[in-house]
Design a protein around this motif. Structure first.
Motif, PDB file in Angstrom:
ATOM      1  N   ASP A 178      -9.457   0.417   6.447  1.00  0.00           N
ATOM      2  CA  ASP A 178      -9.953  -0.961   6.417  1.00  0.00           C
ATOM      3  C   ASP A 178     -10.457  -1.316   5.016  1.00  0.00           C
ATOM      4  N   SER A 179     -11.154  -0.368   4.402  1.00  0.00           N
ATOM      5  CA  SER A 179     -11.672  -0.613   3.063  1.00  0.00           C
ATOM      6  C   SER A 179     -10.534  -0.782   2.065  1.00  0.00           C
ATOM      7  N   GLN A 180      -9.491   0.038   2.188  1.00  0.00           N
ATOM      8  CA  GLN A 180      -8.326  -0.061   1.300  1.00  0.00           C
ATOM      9  C   GLN A 180      -7.650  -1.421   1.451  1.00  0.00           C
ATOM     10  N   ALA A 239      11.581 -10.624  -8.934  1.00  0.00           N
ATOM     11  CA  ALA A 239      11.182 -11.915  -8.363  1.00  0.00           C
ATOM     12  C   ALA A 239       9.676 -12.060  -8.185  1.00  0.00           C
ATOM     13  N   ALA A 240       8.930 -10.968  -8.323  1.00  0.00           N
ATOM     14  CA  ALA A 240       7.484 -11.023  -8.122  1.00  0.00           C
ATOM     15  C   ALA A 240       6.790 -11.540  -9.377  1.00  0.00           C
ATOM     16  N   THR A 241       5.941 -12.540  -9.205  1.00  0.00           N
ATOM     17  CA  THR A 241       5.127 -13.013 -10.325  1.00  0.00           C
ATOM     18  C   THR A 241       4.014 -12.022 -10.613  1.00  0.00           C
ATOM     19  N   SER A 242       3.507 -11.401  -9.553  1.00  0.00           N
ATOM     20  CA  SER A 242       2.421 -10.430  -9.689  1.00  0.00           C
ATOM     21  C   SER A 242       2.571  -9.391  -8.586  1.00  0.00           C
ATOM     22  N   LEU A 243       2.192  -8.159  -8.883  1.00  0.00           N
ATOM     23  CA  LEU A 243       2.299  -7.070  -7.916  1.00  0.00           C
ATOM     24  C   LEU A 243       0.941  -6.398  -7.751  1.00  0.00           C
ATOM     25  N   ILE A 244       0.496  -6.303  -6.512  1.00  0.00           N
ATOM     26  CA  ILE A 244      -0.756  -5.623  -6.194  1.00  0.00           C
ATOM     27  C   ILE A 244      -0.421  -4.374  -5.404  1.00  0.00           C
ATOM     28  N   ARG A 245      -0.701  -3.219  -5.984  1.00  0.00           N
ATOM     29  CA  ARG A 245      -0.417  -1.942  -5.325  1.00  0.00           C
ATOM     30  C   ARG A 245      -1.729  -1.187  -5.139  1.00  0.00           C
ATOM     31  N   VAL A 246      -2.055  -0.900  -3.889  1.00  0.00           N
ATOM     32  CA  VAL A 246      -3.215  -0.063  -3.563  1.00  0.00           C
ATOM     33  C   VAL A 246      -2.664   1.131  -2.805  1.00  0.00           C
ATOM     34  N   ALA A 247      -2.389   2.188  -3.549  1.00  0.00           N
ATOM     35  CA  ALA A 247      -1.589   3.282  -3.000  1.00  0.00           C
ATOM     36  C   ALA A 247      -2.410   4.408  -2.391  1.00  0.00           C
ATOM     37  N   SER A 286       0.840  -1.201   0.000  1.00  0.00           N
ATOM     38  CA  SER A 286       0.000   0.000   0.000  1.00  0.00           C
ATOM     39  C   SER A 286       0.876   1.254   0.000  1.00  0.00           C
ATOM     40  N   ASP A 287       2.152   1.075  -0.336  1.00  0.00           N
ATOM     41  CA  ASP A 287       3.089   2.190  -0.376  1.00  0.00           C
ATOM     42  C   ASP A 287       2.687   3.169  -1.489  1.00  0.00           C
ATOM     43  N   PHE A 288       2.615   4.455  -1.172  1.00  0.00           N
ATOM     44  CA  PHE A 288       2.272   5.452  -2.186  1.00  0.00           C
ATOM     45  C   PHE A 288       3.513   5.929  -2.939  1.00  0.00           C
ATOM     46  N   GLN A 289       4.701   5.523  -2.480  1.00  0.00           N
ATOM     47  CA  GLN A 289       5.938   5.978  -3.101  1.00  0.00           C
ATOM     48  C   GLN A 289       6.423   4.987  -4.161  1.00  0.00           C
ATOM     49  N   THR A 290       7.060   5.521  -5.187  1.00  0.00           N
ATOM     50  CA  THR A 290       7.857   4.703  -6.092  1.00  0.00           C
ATOM     51  C   THR A 290       9.286   5.239  -6.030  1.00  0.00           C
TER      52      THR A 290
END
Length: 281
Positions: free
Chosen positions: A122-124, A91-99, A67-71
């Protein structure tokens, strides 16, 4: 699919508790069919990093959730990657970012601004977990492409230097002097850091020895990730730490790093003479 793994540390009784926790973790990593790694912020947990690339190296799909907002980037206007070390993406097969926080949930009863903020968090998190689970169920376990990069005879060593300390060229020279062909990371100087990170990982997996400087406030993410890959491939690992420090926890022996790092490595060395002896042994 993979299940939640818990070593039940509070109730565990063992002569050397940290080592037993490591053994249990490795045993359970060997039984996974999928992994979810939760990573956040510029200081990544070294134990999680080690575990996720262990999974990668044995062909287990890894979904990374953040949930990091930074890149991050190497220069102000350079190409961006999702974590401080682009090896994570490699190394990640898939990346889920909810920033960003989810929209404000419906208010049925009067709420304080603190309660509204907590509900949005909680919703995030709920959205992130749903997306992570969906991604993991969609993935098929595939052994990652780790084609051999052995471009000659002899012994190969991958040297991962600590980003926290400068002037470590003597380590590379020492490894070369012990008769190894040295491979070093390219991801922090390449114009495409993520592509270079994939190449770094392939080079490390095809090497006979990993020399990782684990100096710093925690094991650097790159070192932890590469140690995980080396453990999975049963590669010899030297953890080099010229300025060691220890942490202490009730009921556990002193740790000089995260216990997953401490017991994964073949040797913990604190000076160049000891490293030279280990390389020649």
């Amino acid at each position: 699919m993979g299940t939640y793994r818990d070593t039940n540390e509070e109730d565990l009784v063992a002569e050397v508790k940290g080592r037993r926790l490591f053994e249990l973790d490795i045993e359970r990593l060997g039984k996974l069919t999928g992994m979810v790694a939760v990573l956040h912020g510029p200081s990544l947990d070294d134990g999680v990093c080690m575990e996720m690339v262990y999974a990668y190296a044995v062909g287990v799909p890894v979904v990374v959730m953040t949930s990091d907002f930074q890149t991050y980037s190497l220069t102000a206007d350079g190409p961006r990657f999702d974590f401080p070390d682009p090896l994570v993406q490699a190394a990640a097969t898939s990346l889920i970012r909810v920033a960003r926080l989810a929209g404000e949930p419906p208010v049925d009863t009067p709420k304080t601004r603190f309660k509204i903020f907590a509900d949005r968090n909680d919703s995030q998190v709920g959205r992130a977990l749903d997306a992570t689970a969906e991604s993991l169920f969609d993935l098929l376990a595939q052994r990652p492409a780790t084609a051999s990069l052995r471009d000659g005879a002899g012994l190969f060593a991958f040297v991962e230097q600590s980003p926290y300390l400068a002037g470590q060229g003597d380590v590379v020279a020492l490894v070369q002097g012990a008769g190894y062909t040295v491979r070093t990371p390219a991801r922090f100087v390449d114009s495409d850091p993520v592509a270079a990170a994939r190449h770094d990982l392939a080079k490390a997996l095809a090497s006979d020895v990993l020399v990782a400087d684990v100096s710093g406030p925690e094991t650097p993410p790159g070192a932890a990730l590469l140690i995980g890959a080396a453990v999975a491939r049963r590669t010899r690992i030297a953890a080099y730490q010229p300025r060691p420090g220890f942490t202490h926890a009730d009921g556990r022996e002193p740790n000089w790093r995260n216990l997953m790092i401490q017991y994964a490595v073949s040797a913990h060395l604190t000076d160049s003479a000891a490293l030279d002896d280990w390389l020649r042994s």
